[in-house]
Design an enzyme around this catalytic site. Structure first.
Site: not given
Length: 334
Positions: A92-94, A105
């Site tokens: 979802s986040h990186n 991430f």
């Protein structure tokens, strides 16, 4: 209009009420007409100040296994590796961050596939990454971004509830699948979902309220583009805290409005920091000022600030989607 935008940003970062006409309720609080509020929100999204207004589901309470992962990648290969990581539907986040471990991430997977550790190993092998860490949550002190403060030093109240995981039924998984993502900017957004689910609007609202009580649904709220909203500095602070002080220090750090996330995480031979806090400020100096305050108040000298320098990915994963299995089949067949 600027002041009005600020008021609207503040209220939509709270909770979108689980009622038939949620924007009417919020409009009345703001002294606006429902149509006026919807137009302003549309404008905020067009101007890339608001990313989306969407349900925030808890991956753990949906049965997912998750962790924060950091790779140490050569600078010249960083973008290529980041693009591969981004291709995974469970990420979802990186971010690129200022540290030897420079690619960070979040990964969430259903346990009926490969284990999370095995998937990270597979990612490392495919990207020829030799050095990485998997950092699991031990304890959560705070979670929730609400950018409505002037100074990172402001403090406020917060609470974290604990819930017991209960497996979801097929019908409940379908509700999550349909309602995840941006909600329709209409007078009756839940009616739009209910039609797709072939249930009544009230049945859906009752189920979503139950999801909140069970900890499955944290809230429905606006997610902002931090930089466009004026919070241009974003840093992950990591601290080495004595075990007998974790509760006190974690609660203290979480009390600052500039801190959106605060966790105790696992450590290993490559990573000694056990307390993590995400800080959002209007400048790097704002962030550093808060860190110095925490360090001085709690006599913590062993810490590092990892500033975000590039956002490679930030989007909610699609829960109960076949995309992850397809991705896994693709990369294991290479």
């Amino acid at each position: 209009m600027g002041n009005e935008f600020d008021k609207i940003l503040k209220i939509i970062q709270g909770e979108i009420p689980l009622v038939k006409r949620p924007f009417l309720v919020l409009a009345k609080e703001l002294g606006l007409k429902e149509t006026e509020l919807l137009k302003v929100i549309e404008k905020l999204m067009e101007d890339s100040i608001v990313r989306q207004i969407a349900p925030i589901y808890d991956s753990k309470m949906l049965g997912y296994d998750s962790a924060l992962v950091a790779f140490r990648v050569d600078k010249e290969r960083l973008e290529k590796v980041a693009n591969f990581i981004n291709s995974c539907p469970g990420v979802s986040h990186n971010y690129e961050r200022t540290h030897d471990f420079n690619l960070w991430f979040t990964l969430a997977v259903l346990p009926d596939t490969l284990s999370l550790e095995d998937i990270v190993k597979l990612m490392a092998k495919r990207t020829q990454t030799q050095d990485y860490v998997v950092l699991r949550t031990v304890r959560m002190f705070k979670i929730g971004v609400k950018l409505d403060y002037e100074s990172t030093l402001e403090r406020g109240s917060f609470s974290v509830n604990t819930y017991t995981y209960i497996p979801l039924s097929d019908e409940e998984k379908k509700i999550v699948s349909v309602t995840q993502g941006s909600i329709p900017l209409t007078e009756r957004p839940f009616f739009e979902y209910a039609k797709k689910l072939s249930i009544s609007e009230e049945e859906l609202l009752t189920k979503l309220r139950e999801f909140k009580e069970r900890g499955i649904l944290r809230r429905i709220s606006a997610i902002l583009h931090h930089r466009r909203a004026g919070f241009v500095a974003n840093a992950m602070s990591v601290w080495k805290v004595p075990e007998d002080s974790i509760e006190e220090v974690g609660s203290y750090i979480a009390s600052f409005k500039g801190v959106s996330h605060c966790y105790e995480r696992t450590t290993n031979e490559s990573w000694k920091y056990n307390l993590f806090a995400m800080i959002h400020g209007k400048s790097m100096e704002d962030v550093q000022r808060l860190v110095e305050r925490i360090s001085g108040e709690k006599a913590l000298r062993d810490y590092v600030l990892l500033f975000s320098t590039r956002e490679f990915k930030k989007e909610r994963i699609r829960y109960f989607s076949e995309d992850f299995d397809e991705w896994l089949r693709k990369i294991t067949s290479i």
